[in-house]
Design a protein around this motif. Structure first.
Motif, mmCIF file in Angstrom:
data_model
loop_
_atom_site.group_PDB
_atom_site.id
_atom_site.type_symbol
_atom_site.label_atom_id
_atom_site.label_comp_id
_atom_site.label_asym_id
_atom_site.label_seq_id
_atom_site.Cartn_x
_atom_site.Cartn_y
_atom_site.Cartn_z
ATOM 1 N N GLY A 23 0.984 -1.340 0.081
ATOM 2 C CA GLY A 23 -0.002 0.126 0.044
ATOM 3 C C GLY A 23 0.702 1.143 -0.022
ATOM 4 O O GLY A 23 0.345 2.416 -0.181
ATOM 5 N N LYS A 24 2.132 1.089 0.259
ATOM 6 C CA LYS A 24 2.888 2.412 0.165
ATOM 7 C C LYS A 24 3.512 2.854 -1.415
ATOM 8 O O LYS A 24 3.471 1.926 -2.158
ATOM 9 C CB LYS A 24 4.459 2.043 0.748
ATOM 10 C CG LYS A 24 4.255 1.854 2.144
ATOM 11 C CD LYS A 24 5.535 1.860 2.875
ATOM 12 C CE LYS A 24 5.513 1.580 4.378
ATOM 13 N NZ LYS A 24 6.600 1.591 5.012
ATOM 14 N N ARG A 25 3.172 4.062 -1.331
ATOM 15 C CA ARG A 25 3.325 4.607 -2.758
ATOM 16 C C ARG A 25 4.660 4.057 -3.407
ATOM 17 O O ARG A 25 5.601 3.978 -2.881
ATOM 18 C CB ARG A 25 3.365 6.134 -2.652
ATOM 19 C CG ARG A 25 3.396 6.695 -4.054
ATOM 20 C CD ARG A 25 2.958 8.179 -4.193
ATOM 21 N NE ARG A 25 3.225 8.749 -5.436
ATOM 22 C CZ ARG A 25 3.299 9.992 -5.805
ATOM 23 N NH1 ARG A 25 3.481 10.951 -4.820
ATOM 24 N NH2 ARG A 25 3.200 10.373 -7.036
ATOM 25 N N TRP A 26 4.659 3.691 -4.679
ATOM 26 C CA TRP A 26 5.758 3.279 -5.394
ATOM 27 C C TRP A 26 6.286 1.871 -5.262
ATOM 28 O O TRP A 26 6.681 1.577 -6.199
ATOM 29 C CB TRP A 26 6.968 4.171 -5.073
ATOM 30 C CG TRP A 26 6.838 5.679 -5.216
ATOM 31 C CD1 TRP A 26 7.087 6.621 -3.989
ATOM 32 C CD2 TRP A 26 6.757 6.526 -6.264
ATOM 33 N NE1 TRP A 26 6.864 7.693 -4.345
ATOM 34 C CE2 TRP A 26 6.591 7.789 -5.818
ATOM 35 C CE3 TRP A 26 6.362 6.052 -7.665
ATOM 36 C CZ2 TRP A 26 6.289 8.853 -6.586
ATOM 37 C CZ3 TRP A 26 6.142 7.229 -8.272
ATOM 38 C CH2 TRP A 26 6.032 8.682 -7.956
ATOM 39 N N ASN A 27 5.853 1.156 -4.364
ATOM 40 C CA ASN A 27 6.182 -0.115 -4.149
ATOM 41 C C ASN A 27 5.727 -0.950 -5.115
ATOM 42 O O ASN A 27 6.453 -2.006 -5.871
ATOM 43 C CB ASN A 27 5.905 -0.879 -2.634
ATOM 44 C CG ASN A 27 6.643 -0.161 -1.538
ATOM 45 O OD1 ASN A 27 7.736 0.420 -1.813
ATOM 46 N ND2 ASN A 27 6.473 -0.736 -0.267
ATOM 47 N N GLY A 28 4.402 -0.859 -5.465
ATOM 48 C CA GLY A 28 3.886 -1.979 -6.505
ATOM 49 C C GLY A 28 4.423 -1.462 -7.873
ATOM 50 O O GLY A 28 4.784 -2.414 -8.606
ATOM 51 N N MET A 29 4.876 -0.003 -8.072
ATOM 52 C CA MET A 29 5.496 0.128 -9.343
ATOM 53 C C MET A 29 6.843 -0.376 -9.558
ATOM 54 O O MET A 29 7.387 -0.758 -10.286
ATOM 55 C CB MET A 29 5.592 1.536 -9.611
ATOM 56 C CG MET A 29 4.049 2.195 -10.029
ATOM 57 S SD MET A 29 4.272 4.038 -10.138
ATOM 58 C CE MET A 29 5.117 4.213 -11.624
ATOM 59 N N ILE A 30 7.601 -0.320 -8.287
ATOM 60 C CA ILE A 30 8.849 -1.067 -8.328
ATOM 61 C C ILE A 30 8.835 -2.589 -8.554
ATOM 62 O O ILE A 30 9.585 -2.993 -9.417
ATOM 63 C CB ILE A 30 9.500 -0.600 -6.975
ATOM 64 C CG1 ILE A 30 9.876 0.764 -6.705
ATOM 65 C CG2 ILE A 30 10.728 -1.603 -6.797
ATOM 66 C CD1 ILE A 30 10.132 1.195 -5.471
ATOM 67 N N VAL A 31 8.042 -3.091 -7.985
ATOM 68 C CA VAL A 31 7.931 -4.559 -8.024
ATOM 69 C C VAL A 31 7.450 -4.955 -9.525
ATOM 70 O O VAL A 31 8.055 -5.738 -10.350
ATOM 71 C CB VAL A 31 6.713 -5.280 -7.225
ATOM 72 C CG1 VAL A 31 6.464 -6.529 -7.554
ATOM 73 C CG2 VAL A 31 7.281 -5.188 -5.724
ATOM 74 N N LEU A 34 10.447 -4.318 -11.901
ATOM 75 C CA LEU A 34 11.321 -5.532 -11.713
ATOM 76 C C LEU A 34 10.780 -6.768 -12.255
ATOM 77 O O LEU A 34 11.675 -7.857 -12.744
ATOM 78 C CB LEU A 34 11.858 -5.766 -10.289
ATOM 79 C CG LEU A 34 12.796 -4.574 -9.749
ATOM 80 C CD1 LEU A 34 12.917 -4.771 -8.055
ATOM 81 C CD2 LEU A 34 14.048 -4.540 -10.391
ATOM 82 N N GLY A 35 9.678 -6.898 -12.503
ATOM 83 C CA GLY A 35 9.095 -8.002 -13.312
ATOM 84 C C GLY A 35 9.592 -8.214 -14.553
ATOM 85 O O GLY A 35 9.644 -9.334 -15.165
ATOM 86 N N ALA A 36 10.177 -7.194 -15.439
ATOM 87 C CA ALA A 36 10.773 -7.046 -16.619
ATOM 88 C C ALA A 36 12.084 -7.900 -16.738
ATOM 89 O O ALA A 36 12.662 -7.948 -17.626
ATOM 90 C CB ALA A 36 10.522 -5.743 -17.198
#
Length: 112
Positions: A23-31, A34-36
């Motif tokens: 739920g912290k901003r940016w964590n989902g985008m970082i993960v 890195l999926g790429a």
């Protein structure tokens, strides 16, 4: 307490734990970035536009502590630091995709 109440309580605790990280901003985008594949700090900074170096560093440390991201140092020369997803992080990718689709189809955007 009934067995089903304990199951609900355990589920709620697990979901609360998951969202304390995700739920912290940016964590989902970082993960997701890195999926790429594995990349450097600079590569992540380019992929996650708008994040400051300090916040990216903090988020990577937190994601590493939770076991979703691994930080690898190649002593070089020159020294190179790379970031990649752990098995747990890779298993999270389809869940994030599903959650995003669910949210888009089921949640109204907050009024401004």
């Amino acid at each position: 307490m009934a067995e089903s109440d304990m199951d609900h309580s355990a589920c709620d605790a697990a979901v609360t734990l998951a969202f304390s990280v995700l739920g912290k901003r940016w964590n989902g985008m970082i993960v997701s970035s890195l999926g790429a594949g594995a990349t450097s700090f600079v590569g992540l900074r380019r992929a996650v536009t708008g994040i400051s170096d300090a916040v990216l560093s903090d988020r990577l440390a937190e994601l590493s502590e939770t076991g979703l991201v691994v930080r690898e140092v190649d002593p070089g020369p020159p020294v190179a630091v790379g970031y990649s997803l752990t098995d747990s992080g890779r298993r999270l990718l389809p869940i994030l995709d599903d959650l995003g689709r669910w949210a888009s189809g089921n949640l109204a955007a907050p009024a401004r």
